[in-house]
Design a protein around this motif. Structure first.
Motif, PDB file in Angstrom:
ATOM      1  N   UNK A 192      15.069  23.698   8.703  1.00 46.11           N
ATOM      2  CA  UNK A 192      14.778  23.749  10.123  1.00 46.11           C
ATOM      3  C   UNK A 192      15.293  22.522  10.855  1.00 46.11           C
ATOM      4  N   UNK A 193      14.925  22.430  12.119  1.00 52.46           N
ATOM      5  CA  UNK A 193      15.396  21.328  12.953  1.00 52.46           C
ATOM      6  C   UNK A 193      14.458  20.129  12.928  1.00 52.46           C
ATOM      7  N   UNK A 194      13.242  20.283  12.389  1.00 56.15           N
ATOM      8  CA  UNK A 194      12.281  19.187  12.380  1.00 56.15           C
ATOM      9  C   UNK A 194      12.646  18.141  11.338  1.00 56.15           C
ATOM     10  N   UNK A 195      12.341  16.885  11.656  1.00 60.63           N
ATOM     11  CA  UNK A 195      12.459  15.812  10.671  1.00 60.63           C
ATOM     12  C   UNK A 195      11.163  15.770   9.871  1.00 60.63           C
ATOM     13  N   UNK A 196      11.260  15.698   8.550  1.00 59.45           N
ATOM     14  CA  UNK A 196      10.090  15.739   7.676  1.00 59.45           C
ATOM     15  C   UNK A 196      10.122  14.540   6.739  1.00 59.45           C
ATOM     16  N   UNK A 197       8.961  13.905   6.548  1.00 58.26           N
ATOM     17  CA  UNK A 197       8.871  12.724   5.706  1.00 58.26           C
ATOM     18  C   UNK A 197       7.754  12.896   4.677  1.00 58.26           C
ATOM     19  N   UNK A 198       8.029  12.424   3.471  1.00 63.73           N
ATOM     20  CA  UNK A 198       7.068  12.498   2.373  1.00 63.73           C
ATOM     21  C   UNK A 198       6.641  11.081   2.009  1.00 63.73           C
ATOM     22  N   UNK A 199       5.354  10.909   1.710  1.00 60.86           N
ATOM     23  CA  UNK A 199       4.862   9.577   1.380  1.00 60.86           C
ATOM     24  C   UNK A 199       3.673   9.656   0.437  1.00 60.86           C
ATOM     25  N   UNK A 200       3.529   8.636  -0.389  1.00 58.12           N
ATOM     26  CA  UNK A 200       2.348   8.478  -1.238  1.00 58.12           C
ATOM     27  C   UNK A 200       1.791   7.090  -0.964  1.00 58.12           C
ATOM     28  N   UNK A 201       0.513   7.039  -0.568  1.00 55.61           N
ATOM     29  CA  UNK A 201      -0.092   5.804  -0.083  1.00 55.61           C
ATOM     30  C   UNK A 201      -1.377   5.480  -0.842  1.00 55.61           C
ATOM     31  N   UNK A 202      -1.722   4.189  -0.857  1.00 53.15           N
ATOM     32  CA  UNK A 202      -2.993   3.786  -1.443  1.00 53.15           C
ATOM     33  C   UNK A 202      -4.135   4.386  -0.631  1.00 53.15           C
ATOM     34  N   UNK A 203      -5.120   4.899  -1.338  1.00 53.04           N
ATOM     35  CA  UNK A 203      -6.255   5.561  -0.704  1.00 53.04           C
ATOM     36  C   UNK A 203      -7.513   5.241  -1.500  1.00 53.04           C
ATOM     37  N   UNK A 204      -8.571   4.883  -0.818  1.00 52.03           N
ATOM     38  CA  UNK A 204      -9.819   4.637  -1.530  1.00 52.03           C
ATOM     39  C   UNK A 204     -10.379   3.256  -1.266  1.00 52.03           C
ATOM     40  N   UNK A 205     -11.407   2.913  -2.017  1.00 49.14           N
ATOM     41  CA  UNK A 205     -12.131   1.664  -1.787  1.00 49.14           C
ATOM     42  C   UNK A 205     -11.330   0.424  -2.166  1.00 49.14           C
ATOM     43  N   UNK A 206     -10.381   0.549  -3.083  1.00 49.28           N
ATOM     44  CA  UNK A 206      -9.607  -0.614  -3.520  1.00 49.28           C
ATOM     45  C   UNK A 206      -8.411  -0.913  -2.621  1.00 49.28           C
ATOM     46  N   UNK A 207      -8.146  -0.066  -1.657  1.00 46.91           N
ATOM     47  CA  UNK A 207      -7.024  -0.242  -0.738  1.00 46.91           C
ATOM     48  C   UNK A 207      -6.742   1.072  -0.050  1.00 46.91           C
ATOM     49  N   UNK A 208      -6.568   1.034   1.262  1.00 43.39           N
ATOM     50  CA  UNK A 208      -6.405   2.292   1.988  1.00 43.39           C
ATOM     51  C   UNK A 208      -5.432   2.120   3.142  1.00 43.39           C
ATOM     52  N   UNK A 209      -4.482   3.056   3.255  1.00 39.23           N
ATOM     53  CA  UNK A 209      -3.522   3.055   4.356  1.00 39.23           C
ATOM     54  C   UNK A 209      -3.478   4.439   4.982  1.00 39.23           C
ATOM     55  N   UNK A 263       0.807  -1.217   0.000  1.00 44.57           N
ATOM     56  CA  UNK A 263       0.000   0.000   0.000  1.00 44.57           C
ATOM     57  C   UNK A 263       0.843   1.271   0.000  1.00 44.57           C
ATOM     58  N   UNK A 264       2.165   1.110   0.021  1.00 39.98           N
ATOM     59  CA  UNK A 264       3.077   2.260   0.055  1.00 39.98           C
ATOM     60  C   UNK A 264       3.720   2.436  -1.317  1.00 39.98           C
ATOM     61  N   UNK A 265       3.393   3.505  -2.002  1.00 39.02           N
ATOM     62  CA  UNK A 265       4.006   3.785  -3.292  1.00 39.02           C
ATOM     63  C   UNK A 265       5.379   4.416  -3.107  1.00 39.02           C
ATOM     64  N   UNK A 266       5.503   5.309  -2.120  1.00 37.92           N
ATOM     65  CA  UNK A 266       6.792   5.943  -1.843  1.00 37.92           C
ATOM     66  C   UNK A 266       6.842   6.410  -0.396  1.00 37.92           C
ATOM     67  N   UNK A 267       8.066   6.457   0.145  1.00 40.05           N
ATOM     68  CA  UNK A 267       8.282   6.955   1.497  1.00 40.05           C
ATOM     69  C   UNK A 267       9.733   7.397   1.603  1.00 40.05           C
ATOM     70  N   UNK A 268       9.962   8.637   2.028  1.00 39.13           N
ATOM     71  CA  UNK A 268      11.333   9.128   2.101  1.00 39.13           C
ATOM     72  C   UNK A 268      11.444  10.286   3.084  1.00 39.13           C
ATOM     73  N   UNK A 269      12.666  10.515   3.537  1.00 43.54           N
ATOM     74  CA  UNK A 269      12.971  11.666   4.384  1.00 43.54           C
ATOM     75  C   UNK A 269      13.186  12.875   3.490  1.00 43.54           C
ATOM     76  N   UNK A 270      12.726  14.035   3.940  1.00 39.31           N
ATOM     77  CA  UNK A 270      12.847  15.269   3.169  1.00 39.31           C
ATOM     78  C   UNK A 270      13.818  16.202   3.883  1.00 39.31           C
ATOM     79  N   UNK A 271      14.812  16.685   3.171  1.00 34.65           N
ATOM     80  CA  UNK A 271      15.777  17.601   3.780  1.00 34.65           C
ATOM     81  C   UNK A 271      15.149  18.981   3.936  1.00 34.65           C
ATOM     82  N   UNK A 272      15.289  19.557   5.132  1.00 40.33           N
ATOM     83  CA  UNK A 272      14.740  20.881   5.404  1.00 40.33           C
ATOM     84  C   UNK A 272      15.795  21.746   6.084  1.00 40.33           C
TER      85      UNK A 272
END
Length: 237
Positions: free
Chosen positions: A173-190, A162-171
């Protein structure tokens, strides 16, 4: 008569209102804007207005979608102009486009994926650990999580498909930031929170909800005979 696709944001304090309250906000705004909504037939008629996919309470978004039908012949530009004058703070209307009235596919049925940006506001040392382990985490062939099924029994499920992509994003600031694209909808949802809980466990970091900020940035659909997902704003019914 007309059928329209509307894209909007949900930010600030209004992210704490429920999905049902958001529906009421739009219905009232459309009434003030002089937009005549089309209603279904039968004993319990309801306005033909619906959202692509509900947003979890407390999440912000820069990529929400809804569709609605009217009984007037106003253009999409006229609908957008009238509505912008009636929306509360936190909801910004980005664009409105016409949809074929004869199309049978709804936004809710069309959406297949959603992208998120998730920000960790906890200790920097924990954020550094997670940034380093993000690649190792997503390279796993299986990511097993525990969840409750419809019968409220705990089961194990593999969320990796259900995970198309997941990665850390450089910023900067001091916060850790993560980007993700996930399955969403009636055919599969995360839900992204399930992924983050799993990721925290993998990194040996305690998951504390108030340390995480969730923002949905876009929703997608997969056109017929296509191999790549497209932003829902390109949906044509």
């Amino acid at each position: 008569m007309g059928r329209y696709l509307l894209k909007f944001t949900k930010e600030g304090n209004i992210r704490y209102i429920s999905h049902l309250d958001l529906l009421r906000v739009f219905q009232r705004a459309m009434k003030r804007a002089g937009i005549s909504l089309r209603y279904s037939q039968g004993f319990n008629p309801h306005a033909k207005i619906s959202f692509a996919h509900p947003l979890s309470l407390g999440y912000s978004s820069t990529g929400e979608y809804m569709e609605f039908e009217t009984t007037d012949g106003k253009t999409a530009e006229a609908q957008l102009y009238a509505l912008r004058e009636c929306m509360p703070e936190g909801i910004r209307l980005l664009f409105c486009s016409p949809l074929p009235e004869t199309a049978k596919t709804s936004l809710a049925a069309a959406v297949t994926h959603a992208s998120y940006v998730v920000r960790f506001r906890g200790e920097r040392s924990a954020g550094t650990v997670m940034e380093k382990k993000s690649v190792e985490y997503i390279r796993q062939e299986q990511i097993i999580c525990r969840k409750l099924n419809k019968k409220k029994k705990e089961v194990q499920t593999d969320i990796r498909p259900l995970i198309l992509s997941f990665s850390s994003v450089k910023t900067e600031g001091s916060d850790a930031v993560f980007s993700m694209t996930l399955r969403t909808g009636s055919s599969g949802n995360l839900n992204p929170e399930m992924l983050i809980r799993s990721f925290c466990g993998f990194c040996g970091v305690e998951y504390i909800r108030h340390q995480w900020d969730y923002r949905r940035t876009e929703m997608y659909f997969l056109p017929q005979r296509a191999r790549q997902i497209r932003p829902l704003e390109e949906f044509a019914g």
